[in-house]
Motif scaffolding. Structure first.
Motif, short mmCIF file in Angstrom:
data_model
loop_
_atom_site.label_atom_id
_atom_site.label_comp_id
_atom_site.label_asym_id
_atom_site.label_seq_id
_atom_site.Cartn_x
_atom_site.Cartn_y
_atom_site.Cartn_z
N ALA A 165 0.83 -1.20 0.00
CA ALA A 165 0.00 0.00 0.00
C ALA A 165 0.87 1.26 0.00
O ALA A 165 0.56 2.24 -0.68
N ARG A 166 1.95 1.23 0.77
CA ARG A 166 2.85 2.38 0.80
C ARG A 166 3.49 2.62 -0.57
O ARG A 166 3.59 3.76 -1.04
N ARG A 212 0.92 4.11 -2.88
CA ARG A 212 0.71 5.54 -2.62
C ARG A 212 1.89 6.36 -3.16
O ARG A 212 1.71 7.42 -3.75
N HIS A 219 1.78 6.53 -6.90
CA HIS A 219 0.70 7.42 -7.33
C HIS A 219 1.07 8.87 -7.11
O HIS A 219 0.91 9.72 -7.99
N GLY A 252 -6.42 7.75 -0.88
CA GLY A 252 -5.05 7.71 -0.37
C GLY A 252 -4.70 8.94 0.44
O GLY A 252 -4.01 8.85 1.46
N GLU A 297 -6.13 8.63 3.91
CA GLU A 297 -5.33 7.73 4.74
C GLU A 297 -4.06 8.42 5.21
O GLU A 297 -3.66 8.28 6.37
N ARG A 298 -3.41 9.16 4.34
CA ARG A 298 -2.21 9.89 4.73
C ARG A 298 -2.51 10.89 5.85
O ARG A 298 -1.78 10.99 6.84
#
Length: 389
Positions: free
Chosen positions: A186-187, A190, A193, A357, A360-361
């Motif tokens: 996931a990291r 992100r 992206h 994203g 979440e950040r």
């Protein structure tokens, strides 16, 4: 109480020494009884006794599946046959390994009664003293067999517990590794992206304009081509930086990764203006003093918002507002008017996960993120990030 799991099967060597010990005990008992002058040899048949003993050895093969039944059958037979002395001890030990007193007490008492009955049937007990001695010996041997069986059972239980703990620890470790792998994926997603989406969007936007407009003057074509070249070159550099860090498995150092901060936001806005976007900026915060932990998140918020605006609301003026101070919070607001008429359909593909994203950040940074359409028909992204004093 949950049923105990079945014990592990014995090895051939383990079965062999148990059977050898059983045969030795039976042989000692037979020799000792035959040597006794009071033993009634005339009514005793050695071949029959041995045959029954061999049959009991076969019966012992199922002692771990039917321990109580096998033990009681052999105890009953030991009243009449001396060769069953050894098998009865092994059967009692097998019952005791289960460590269930509701099984051990009846079988143990049955073994003692069977031993005393053998003495009576064989006319080997003539006085009360001899009867008490036989009772004491039978009780002692029975207690010894029970104690040994319970020790073996407790040791098996300990080993089983240790194995279960090891398996549990291994499964938990595997779960932690899988969780860490998922978090790392996931990291990486992100990071890829955040690094590439803005650059590639600029390339797609200007390439689409060149494909749509065939009447642009050479100067405009050259300008768009320069933007495409610069954005592509920068995207390639940043992609190589990310991939270079991902390939390096020997270090956890994050200094080589592309890590923009709040102080880089003006440069990001200048790049967006150079690509043709219209941006109004209002900054009431000392960006160089913003901690990197929230500065990086604020940079990504502005970057993702500009990317979305260029795709879904081109040719509109994007307003970027940065307000905050140490000890309070850093507020990042990015808004743009909605397209007039039908909503703009972007030719640039997207997964639709940019705002997800970002949320979440911001959550990981301890802040909040909201996006909505205001009463003035503007799409607005508002984030508040804690700014320690």
């Amino acid at each position: 109480m949950p049923p105990r799991p079945a014990p592990a099967p014995l090895t051939l060597r383990g079965e062999a020494w148990r059977y050898a010990l059983v045969i030795a005990i039976s042989a000692v008992v037979i020799i000792a009884q035959v040597a006794d002058p009071t033993f009634p040899l005339s009514t005793w048949s050695l071949p029959l006794d041995v045959a029954v003993g061999v049959a009991s050895l076969v019966l012992l093969h199922w002692r771990r599946r039917f321990p109580v039944t096998i033990a009681l059958l052999i105890a009953l037979g030991s009243v009449f046959f001396l060769s069953l002395s050894g098998p009865s001890m092994l059967a009692l030990v097998s019952v005791a390994t289960r460590r269930r007193w509701r099984e051990i007490i009846p079988v143990g008492v049955g073994m003692i009664v069977a031993g005393m009955a053998l003495s009576i049937v064989s006319d080997m007990t003539e006085t009360r003293a001899e009867a008490l001695l036989d009772l004491a010996l039978n009780t002692a041997f029975t207690a010894l067999a029970i104690a040994w069986g319970m020790y073996v059972g407790s040791r098996r239980e300990l080993m089983r517990t240790l194995v279960e703990r090891a398996e549990t620890a291994e499964s938990e470790q595997a779960a932690r590794v899988a969780q860490a792998r998922t978090a790392e994926r996931a990291r990486i997603a992100r990071e890829m992206h955040d690094v590439l989406a803005h650059r590639i969007s600029m390339v797609s936007l200007h390439a689409g304009a060149l494909a749509f407009r065939d009447d642009l003057p050479p100067a405009d074509v050259r300008h768009s081509a320069e933007i495409i070249q610069a954005s592509s070159h920068q995207a390639l550099i940043e992609l190589r930086q990310v991939l270079g860090v991902l390939r390096d498995e020997t270090t956890d150092d994050t200094t080589e990764r592309p890590q923009p901060a709040a102080r880089d936001i003006p440069e990001l806005l200048d790049e967006a203006r150079a690509s043709g976007m219209h941006i109004a900026e209002r900054c009431e915060a000392d960006l160089p003093s913003v901690p990197d932990s929230i500065g990086r998140t604020s940079y990504r918020i502005v970057q993702e918002s500009l990317t979305n605006a260029s795709k879904h609301a081109p040719d509109t003026t994007v307003t970027v507002t940065l307000v905050g101070a140490p000890g309070d919070a850093l507020s990042v607001t990015v808004s743009n008017p909605l397209p007039i008429g039908s909503p703009a359909v972007s030719a640039t593909p997207g997964a639709g996960l940019g705002l997800v994203g970002l949320a979440e950040r911001v959550r990981l940074a301890g802040g909040t993120l909201e996006h909505s359409i205001t009463a003035g028909q503007r799409f607005e992204v508002v984030a508040r990030l804690p700014w320690p004093a």
